[in-house]
Design an enzyme around this catalytic site. Structure first.
Site, PDB file in Angstrom:
ATOM      1  N   GLY A 131       0.888  -1.253  -0.148  1.00 23.69           N
ATOM      2  CA  GLY A 131       0.129  -0.029  -0.298  1.00 23.69           C
ATOM      3  C   GLY A 131       0.720   1.210  -0.019  1.00 23.69           C
ATOM      4  N   CYS A 132       2.111   1.128   0.163  1.00 21.69           N
ATOM      5  CA  CYS A 132       3.210   2.261  -0.026  1.00 21.69           C
ATOM      6  C   CYS A 132       3.354   2.588  -1.345  1.00 21.69           C
ATOM      7  CB  CYS A 132       4.321   2.080   0.621  1.00 21.69           C
ATOM      8  SG  CYS A 132       4.001   1.960   2.442  1.00 21.69           S
ATOM      9  N   GLU A 133       3.594   3.790  -1.867  1.00 26.23           N
ATOM     10  CA  GLU A 133       4.107   4.068  -2.939  1.00 26.23           C
ATOM     11  C   GLU A 133       5.479   3.837  -3.419  1.00 26.23           C
ATOM     12  OE1 GLU A 133       4.992   8.790  -4.083  1.00 26.23           O
ATOM     13  OE2 GLU A 133       3.040   8.597  -3.990  1.00 26.23           O
ATOM     14  N   ASN A 134       6.438   3.491  -2.513  1.00 26.96           N
ATOM     15  CA  ASN A 134       7.772   3.022  -2.553  1.00 26.96           C
ATOM     16  C   ASN A 134       7.807   1.674  -1.752  1.00 26.96           C
ATOM     17  OD1 ASN A 134       8.332   6.134  -2.327  1.00 26.96           O
ATOM     18  ND2 ASN A 134       9.159   5.452  -4.126  1.00 26.96           N
TER      19      ASN A 134
ATOM     20  N   GLY B 151       0.117   5.270   2.152  1.00 28.12           N
ATOM     21  CA  GLY B 151       1.213   4.382   2.607  1.00 28.12           C
ATOM     22  C   GLY B 151       1.772   4.426   4.031  1.00 28.12           C
TER      23      GLY B 151
END
Length: 153
Positions: free
Chosen positions: A62-65, A134
């Site tokens: 669920g995090c961008e990175n 995120g």
């Protein structure tokens, strides 16, 4: 209570760099560029995990990175959290969360108002929806560790 220096993925957050000082620093900064520079500085202070260390962590979805987080329960029933991220801003945000939870008990971690911490820094309004999602995933993961890792009696 004795202070425990973590031997696995040590970092200065929560010990040398306290959450109160970090919040104070960010709350006095008005421009996003200043906050961004501060996030990058925090990110640089969080050591990069080796590939072997990442194997002892959980990758947060669920995090961008890509973000990895792990936790160990200390002998005094406080937690040592550690982790890494591929993104500098996310890593800086993660460092803020680490400063809030390091060497805290399960009960203390579960009582933390993370939303208030982020609001106090002035970062909440500056983050994209995907970064907010995120951070929410990171907070959920931290709370799950605190809930699931039962202290030994």
């Amino acid at each position: 209570m004795t202070s425990i220096t973590p031997t696995f993925a040590p970092h200065p957050f929560g010990t040398e760099l306290k959450i109160e000082a970090i919040v104070d620093q960010f709350s006095t900064q008005k421009a996003w560029e200043d906050k961004y520079r501060s996030l990058i500085q925090l990110a640089r202070q969080l050591p990069t995990l080796t590939e072997e260390q990442k194997q002892h962590t959980q990758e947060v979805k669920g995090c961008e990175n890509r973000v990895w987080i792990g936790a160990r329960l200390n002998d005094d029933n406080t937690f040592h959290f550690y982790g890494d991220s591929e993104g500098r801003v996310v890593k800086g945000l993660f460092a803020i969360l680490l400063a809030a939870v390091e060497h805290k008990t399960s009960q203390e971690i579960l009582a933390i108002d993370f939303k208030e911490i982020l609001n106090s820094t002035g970062l909440s309004g500056q983050l994209s929806e995907s970064r907010q999602n995120g951070i929410a995933a990171l907070i959920t993961t931290i709370r799950n560790f605190a809930s699931e890792m039962t202290p030994t009696e």
